[in-house]
Write a protein that holds these residues in place. Structure first.
Motif, PDB file in Angstrom:
ATOM      1  N   VAL A 186     -24.597 -15.316 -15.433  1.00 57.66           N
ATOM      2  CA  VAL A 186     -25.960 -15.845 -15.348  1.00 57.66           C
ATOM      3  C   VAL A 186     -26.819 -14.977 -14.416  1.00 57.66           C
ATOM      4  O   VAL A 186     -27.151 -15.373 -13.291  1.00 57.66           O
ATOM      5  N   PRO A 187     -27.188 -13.775 -14.883  1.00 52.31           N
ATOM      6  CA  PRO A 187     -28.035 -12.897 -14.072  1.00 52.31           C
ATOM      7  C   PRO A 187     -29.473 -13.415 -14.031  1.00 52.31           C
ATOM      8  O   PRO A 187     -30.066 -13.665 -15.071  1.00 52.31           O
ATOM      9  N   VAL A 188     -29.997 -13.592 -12.833  1.00 60.21           N
ATOM     10  CA  VAL A 188     -31.361 -14.100 -12.703  1.00 60.21           C
ATOM     11  C   VAL A 188     -32.347 -13.037 -12.232  1.00 60.21           C
ATOM     12  O   VAL A 188     -33.556 -13.248 -12.309  1.00 60.21           O
ATOM     13  N   ASN A 189     -31.824 -11.901 -11.766  1.00 57.19           N
ATOM     14  CA  ASN A 189     -32.710 -10.806 -11.379  1.00 57.19           C
ATOM     15  C   ASN A 189     -31.857  -9.547 -11.255  1.00 57.19           C
ATOM     16  O   ASN A 189     -30.660  -9.629 -10.989  1.00 57.19           O
ATOM     17  N   ALA A 190     -32.504  -8.399 -11.443  1.00 54.22           N
ATOM     18  CA  ALA A 190     -31.821  -7.113 -11.274  1.00 54.22           C
ATOM     19  C   ALA A 190     -32.853  -6.063 -10.891  1.00 54.22           C
ATOM     20  O   ALA A 190     -33.988  -6.093 -11.369  1.00 54.22           O
ATOM     21  N   ILE A 191     -32.447  -5.152 -10.007  1.00 55.90           N
ATOM     22  CA  ILE A 191     -33.304  -4.034  -9.628  1.00 55.90           C
ATOM     23  C   ILE A 191     -32.454  -2.765  -9.556  1.00 55.90           C
ATOM     24  O   ILE A 191     -31.231  -2.835  -9.469  1.00 55.90           O
ATOM     25  N   GLY A 192     -33.133  -1.636  -9.575  1.00 52.03           N
ATOM     26  CA  GLY A 192     -32.461  -0.372  -9.332  1.00 52.03           C
ATOM     27  C   GLY A 192     -32.382  -0.140  -7.838  1.00 52.03           C
ATOM     28  O   GLY A 192     -33.325  -0.421  -7.093  1.00 52.03           O
ATOM     29  N   PHE A 193     -31.227   0.365  -7.392  1.00 53.19           N
ATOM     30  CA  PHE A 193     -31.037   0.635  -5.971  1.00 53.19           C
ATOM     31  C   PHE A 193     -30.073   1.803  -5.843  1.00 53.19           C
ATOM     32  O   PHE A 193     -28.915   1.702  -6.252  1.00 53.19           O
ATOM     33  N   ASN A 194     -30.548   2.911  -5.319  1.00 49.87           N
ATOM     34  CA  ASN A 194     -29.741   4.122  -5.149  1.00 49.87           C
ATOM     35  C   ASN A 194     -29.070   4.564  -6.448  1.00 49.87           C
ATOM     36  O   ASN A 194     -27.909   4.961  -6.465  1.00 49.87           O
ATOM     37  N   GLY A 195     -29.788   4.455  -7.560  1.00 49.35           N
ATOM     38  CA  GLY A 195     -29.274   4.876  -8.857  1.00 49.35           C
ATOM     39  C   GLY A 195     -28.370   3.876  -9.544  1.00 49.35           C
ATOM     40  O   GLY A 195     -27.879   4.117 -10.643  1.00 49.35           O
ATOM     41  N   ASN A 196     -28.133   2.743  -8.905  1.00 49.43           N
ATOM     42  CA  ASN A 196     -27.282   1.691  -9.472  1.00 49.43           C
ATOM     43  C   ASN A 196     -28.121   0.474  -9.822  1.00 49.43           C
ATOM     44  O   ASN A 196     -29.251   0.336  -9.378  1.00 49.43           O
ATOM     45  N   MET A 197     -27.522  -0.422 -10.603  1.00 49.18           N
ATOM     46  CA  MET A 197     -28.123  -1.729 -10.837  1.00 49.18           C
ATOM     47  C   MET A 197     -27.591  -2.677  -9.774  1.00 49.18           C
ATOM     48  O   MET A 197     -26.398  -2.649  -9.463  1.00 49.18           O
ATOM     49  N   VAL A 198     -28.465  -3.489  -9.223  1.00 46.71           N
ATOM     50  CA  VAL A 198     -28.042  -4.568  -8.330  1.00 46.71           C
ATOM     51  C   VAL A 198     -28.505  -5.854  -8.997  1.00 46.71           C
ATOM     52  O   VAL A 198     -29.680  -6.004  -9.328  1.00 46.71           O
ATOM     53  N   VAL A 199     -27.562  -6.764  -9.203  1.00 41.65           N
ATOM     54  CA  VAL A 199     -27.813  -7.965  -9.989  1.00 41.65           C
ATOM     55  C   VAL A 199     -27.523  -9.208  -9.159  1.00 41.65           C
ATOM     56  O   VAL A 199     -26.480  -9.308  -8.504  1.00 41.65           O
ATOM     57  N   ALA A 200     -28.448 -10.170  -9.206  1.00 46.36           N
ATOM     58  CA  ALA A 200     -28.241 -11.476  -8.579  1.00 46.36           C
ATOM     59  C   ALA A 200     -27.637 -12.394  -9.633  1.00 46.36           C
ATOM     60  O   ALA A 200     -28.248 -12.659 -10.662  1.00 46.36           O
ATOM     61  N   GLU A 201     -26.402 -12.860  -9.367  1.00 49.59           N
ATOM     62  CA  GLU A 201     -25.704 -13.737 -10.304  1.00 49.59           C
ATOM     63  C   GLU A 201     -25.764 -15.179  -9.820  1.00 49.59           C
ATOM     64  O   GLU A 201     -25.267 -15.491  -8.737  1.00 49.59           O
ATOM     65  N   LEU A 202     -26.311 -16.042 -10.642  1.00 50.58           N
ATOM     66  CA  LEU A 202     -26.409 -17.452 -10.281  1.00 50.58           C
ATOM     67  C   LEU A 202     -25.041 -18.129 -10.265  1.00 50.58           C
ATOM     68  O   LEU A 202     -24.701 -18.849  -9.326  1.00 50.58           O
ATOM     69  N   MET A 203     -24.235 -17.885 -11.294  1.00 51.85           N
ATOM     70  CA  MET A 203     -22.960 -18.592 -11.427  1.00 51.85           C
ATOM     71  C   MET A 203     -21.985 -18.283 -10.295  1.00 51.85           C
ATOM     72  O   MET A 203     -21.249 -19.174  -9.844  1.00 51.85           O
ATOM     73  N   THR A 204     -21.973 -17.050  -9.804  1.00 48.06           N
ATOM     74  CA  THR A 204     -21.041 -16.698  -8.718  1.00 48.06           C
ATOM     75  C   THR A 204     -21.686 -16.771  -7.344  1.00 48.06           C
ATOM     76  O   THR A 204     -20.985 -16.677  -6.336  1.00 48.06           O
ATOM     77  N   GLY A 205     -23.020 -16.892  -7.285  1.00 46.43           N
ATOM     78  CA  GLY A 205     -23.713 -16.882  -5.996  1.00 46.43           C
ATOM     79  C   GLY A 205     -23.585 -15.546  -5.299  1.00 46.43           C
ATOM     80  O   GLY A 205     -23.564 -15.472  -4.076  1.00 46.43           O
ATOM     81  N   SER A 206     -23.511 -14.471  -6.106  1.00 49.60           N
ATOM     82  CA  SER A 206     -23.240 -13.137  -5.563  1.00 49.60           C
ATOM     83  C   SER A 206     -24.334 -12.132  -5.895  1.00 49.60           C
ATOM     84  O   SER A 206     -25.104 -12.309  -6.827  1.00 49.60           O
ATOM     85  N   LEU A 207     -24.313 -11.069  -5.124  1.00 46.13           N
ATOM     86  CA  LEU A 207     -25.112  -9.888  -5.382  1.00 46.13           C
ATOM     87  C   LEU A 207     -24.127  -8.803  -5.789  1.00 46.13           C
ATOM     88  O   LEU A 207     -23.213  -8.485  -5.035  1.00 46.13           O
ATOM     89  N   VAL A 208     -24.289  -8.267  -7.006  1.00 49.25           N
ATOM     90  CA  VAL A 208     -23.319  -7.348  -7.588  1.00 49.25           C
ATOM     91  C   VAL A 208     -23.972  -6.007  -7.861  1.00 49.25           C
ATOM     92  O   VAL A 208     -25.102  -5.942  -8.347  1.00 49.25           O
ATOM     93  N   LYS A 209     -23.230  -4.933  -7.560  1.00 45.16           N
ATOM     94  CA  LYS A 209     -23.707  -3.573  -7.848  1.00 45.16           C
ATOM     95  C   LYS A 209     -22.885  -3.007  -9.004  1.00 45.16           C
ATOM     96  O   LYS A 209     -21.677  -3.207  -9.073  1.00 45.16           O
ATOM     97  N   ARG A 210     -23.577  -2.290  -9.895  1.00 42.23           N
ATOM     98  CA  ARG A 210     -22.888  -1.613 -10.991  1.00 42.23           C
ATOM     99  C   ARG A 210     -23.613  -0.303 -11.285  1.00 42.23           C
ATOM    100  O   ARG A 210     -24.818  -0.274 -11.427  1.00 42.23           O
ATOM    101  N   ALA A 211     -22.830   0.779 -11.387  1.00 38.21           N
ATOM    102  CA  ALA A 211     -23.384   2.050 -11.846  1.00 38.21           C
ATOM    103  C   ALA A 211     -23.657   1.891 -13.334  1.00 38.21           C
ATOM    104  O   ALA A 211     -22.854   1.302 -14.058  1.00 38.21           O
ATOM    105  N   PRO A 212     -24.799   2.378 -13.832  1.00 36.69           N
ATOM    106  CA  PRO A 212     -25.160   2.119 -15.225  1.00 36.69           C
ATOM    107  C   PRO A 212     -24.204   2.704 -16.261  1.00 36.69           C
ATOM    108  O   PRO A 212     -24.111   2.197 -17.358  1.00 36.69           O
ATOM    109  N   GLN A 213     -23.476   3.733 -15.945  1.00 35.18           N
ATOM    110  CA  GLN A 213     -22.590   4.349 -16.926  1.00 35.18           C
ATOM    111  C   GLN A 213     -21.166   3.787 -16.893  1.00 35.18           C
ATOM    112  O   GLN A 213     -20.359   4.115 -17.747  1.00 35.18           O
TER     113      GLN A 213
END
Length: 168
Positions: free
Chosen positions: A101-128
């Motif tokens: 349940v991603p509620v927001n995402a931004i680019g940060f240092n070339g990665n995606m940073v995603v706010a997940e509602l279901m886990t209550g977490s902030l997650v980073k993922r490289a786009p590739q």
């Protein structure tokens, strides 16, 4: 204050300005569409509509939008996905339909940073890659995200009203 739009948005949730075809455009994530407006006149230039297809390749219901290089980073908690969308071709470049349940995402240092509602977490993922790195957890409703040029990352917790600085 200048009123650009009299009405016409269903539920505008993300707004981004960027150059498109040598002119400044305002892109709005509006639930089932991404709309492009002229920043000068407020006139609707284009509208791309959710078509119900595969979350990895077709636009999903759009709730937030942010700049991601020359593309837009779109979140859809309906589609449970984060997408990289090309405003020039109006196509999904990359789809990540495995967020909780991603509620927001931004680019940060070339990665995606995603706010997940279901886990209550902030997650980073490289786009590739599919590598998932939890940056912070324990939020009630992580929602608003922001980053500055100094490398600071912030998350707003909608339920508690607290804004947190996340050290990465």
């Amino acid at each position: 204050i200048t009123n650009l739009l009299e009405s016409g948005l269903v539920a505008g949730g993300g707004i981004v300005t960027m150059l498109h075809r040598w002119r400044q455009s305002l892109w709005v994530a509006d639930t089932f569409t991404i709309k492009e407006y002229s920043t000068w006149s407020g006139r609707l230039r284009s509208s791309t509509i959710y078509d119900g297809g595969d979350p990895a390749t077709t636009l999903q219901p759009t709730f937030t939008a942010s700049r991601f290089g020359r593309n837009l980073l779109i979140t859809s908690w309906f589609g449970n996905t984060v997408q990289i969308w090309n405003p020039r071709t109006k196509e999904v470049v990359e789809g990540h339909p495995d967020f909780a349940v991603p509620v927001n995402a931004i680019g940060f240092n070339g990665n995606m940073v995603v706010a997940e509602l279901m886990t209550g977490s902030l997650v980073k993922r490289a786009p590739q890659t599919m590598e998932r790195v939890v940056l912070a957890e324990g939020f009630y409703v992580p929602s608003g995200l922001a980053a500055d040029r100094s490398g600071n990352l912030y998350v707003a917790d909608w339920a508690s009203g607290i804004i947190w600085q996340v050290y990465v």
